[in-house]
Scaffold this motif. Structure first.
Motif, PDB file in Angstrom:
ATOM      1  N   LEU A  37       1.837   9.741 -10.059  1.00  0.00           N
ATOM      2  CA  LEU A  37       1.159  10.168 -11.132  1.00  0.00           C
ATOM      3  C   LEU A  37       0.279  11.274 -10.933  1.00  0.00           C
ATOM      4  N   PHE A  38       0.047  11.593  -9.727  1.00  0.00           N
ATOM      5  CA  PHE A  38      -0.561  12.855  -9.639  1.00  0.00           C
ATOM      6  C   PHE A  38       0.118  14.211  -9.870  1.00  0.00           C
ATOM      7  N   LEU A  39       1.472  13.978  -9.426  1.00  0.00           N
ATOM      8  CA  LEU A  39       2.355  15.094  -9.719  1.00  0.00           C
ATOM      9  C   LEU A  39       2.612  15.220 -11.277  1.00  0.00           C
ATOM     10  N   ALA A  40       2.445  14.426 -12.059  1.00  0.00           N
ATOM     11  CA  ALA A  40       2.669  14.171 -13.546  1.00  0.00           C
ATOM     12  C   ALA A  40       1.486  14.598 -14.261  1.00  0.00           C
ATOM     13  N   GLY A  41       0.245  14.917 -13.244  1.00  0.00           N
ATOM     14  CA  GLY A  41      -0.836  15.304 -14.013  1.00  0.00           C
ATOM     15  C   GLY A  41      -1.717  14.305 -14.684  1.00  0.00           C
TER      16      GLY A  41
ATOM     17  N   ARG B 131       0.909  -1.356   0.096  1.00  0.00           N
ATOM     18  CA  ARG B 131      -0.115   0.060  -0.055  1.00  0.00           C
ATOM     19  C   ARG B 131       0.884   1.308  -0.146  1.00  0.00           C
ATOM     20  N   LYS B 132       2.067   1.242   0.790  1.00  0.00           N
ATOM     21  CA  LYS B 132       2.914   2.206   0.814  1.00  0.00           C
ATOM     22  C   LYS B 132       3.483   2.572  -0.482  1.00  0.00           C
ATOM     23  N   LYS B 133       3.964   1.572  -1.296  1.00  0.00           N
ATOM     24  CA  LYS B 133       4.455   1.679  -2.741  1.00  0.00           C
ATOM     25  C   LYS B 133       3.356   2.185  -3.628  1.00  0.00           C
ATOM     26  N   ALA B 134       2.140   1.735  -3.396  1.00  0.00           N
ATOM     27  CA  ALA B 134       0.980   2.302  -4.255  1.00  0.00           C
ATOM     28  C   ALA B 134       0.807   3.566  -4.204  1.00  0.00           C
ATOM     29  N   LEU B 135       0.847   4.256  -2.555  1.00  0.00           N
ATOM     30  CA  LEU B 135       0.632   5.441  -2.327  1.00  0.00           C
ATOM     31  C   LEU B 135       1.784   6.430  -2.983  1.00  0.00           C
TER      32      LEU B 135
END
Length: 160
Positions: A137-141, A127-131
């Motif tokens: 992904l969020f930072l990459a838009g 889960r930590k790795k998924a976070l």
């Protein structure tokens, strides 16, 4: 501590949102992550303690059963024509006693509880790795709304 030493004190029920990550609240998910880890590490420690207690209780039950068989072999159908029963026959008789089987089942169940909780702890690492990946992904838009470049005339796209 539980009344029955052969039953694990912890359950392996996983919270429904344990596996879910809200991609729109990554900050909150990160804040929850250490608590998840602590809770499940604590459950694992409790399960390991209970497993050790279960093993100790099983050893006591087995020792008491073996002593009872040795002291009165006739009661356990081990009369051997006046001869002392063999070690193998004593062990075989002890292993067939219901209280010994129940104690062994308790050890197996407590080990299963440890294994399940150990899997939950490993899942928390996943889960930590998924976070971490979701943040990247969020930072990459990745989840951003599509936008037209500033110098593009939006009316041309509305005509299509």
């Amino acid at each position: 501590m539980k009344d029955n030493q052969n039953e694990p004190a912890t359950t392996s029920k996983v919270e429904p949102d344990f596996f879910e990550i809200d991609k729109h609240r990554l900050d909150e998910e990160w804040l929850r992550q250490p608590r998840f880890r602590w809770q499940w590490e604590e459950k694992l420690a409790d399960a390991r303690r209970d497993h050790e207690r279960s093993k100790a209780a099983c050893r006591v039950v087995c020792a008491e059963a073996e002593l009872a068989v040795r002291l009165d072999p006739g009661k356990y159908d081990l009369d051997n024509g006046g001869k002392a029963p063999t070690e193998a026959s004593i062990k075989a008789k002890v292993d067939t006693l219901e209280r010994v089987k129940a104690a062994n089942d308790g050890v197996i169940e407590s080990k299963h509880a440890v294994d399940i909780i150990q899997a939950a702890v490993a899942t928390i690492d996943d889960r930590k790795k998924a976070l971490e990946n979701a943040v990247q992904l969020f930072l990459a838009g990745y989840w951003a709304e599509p936008r037209l470049p500033k110098d593009t005339d939006a009316s041309k796209f509305n005509e299509m």
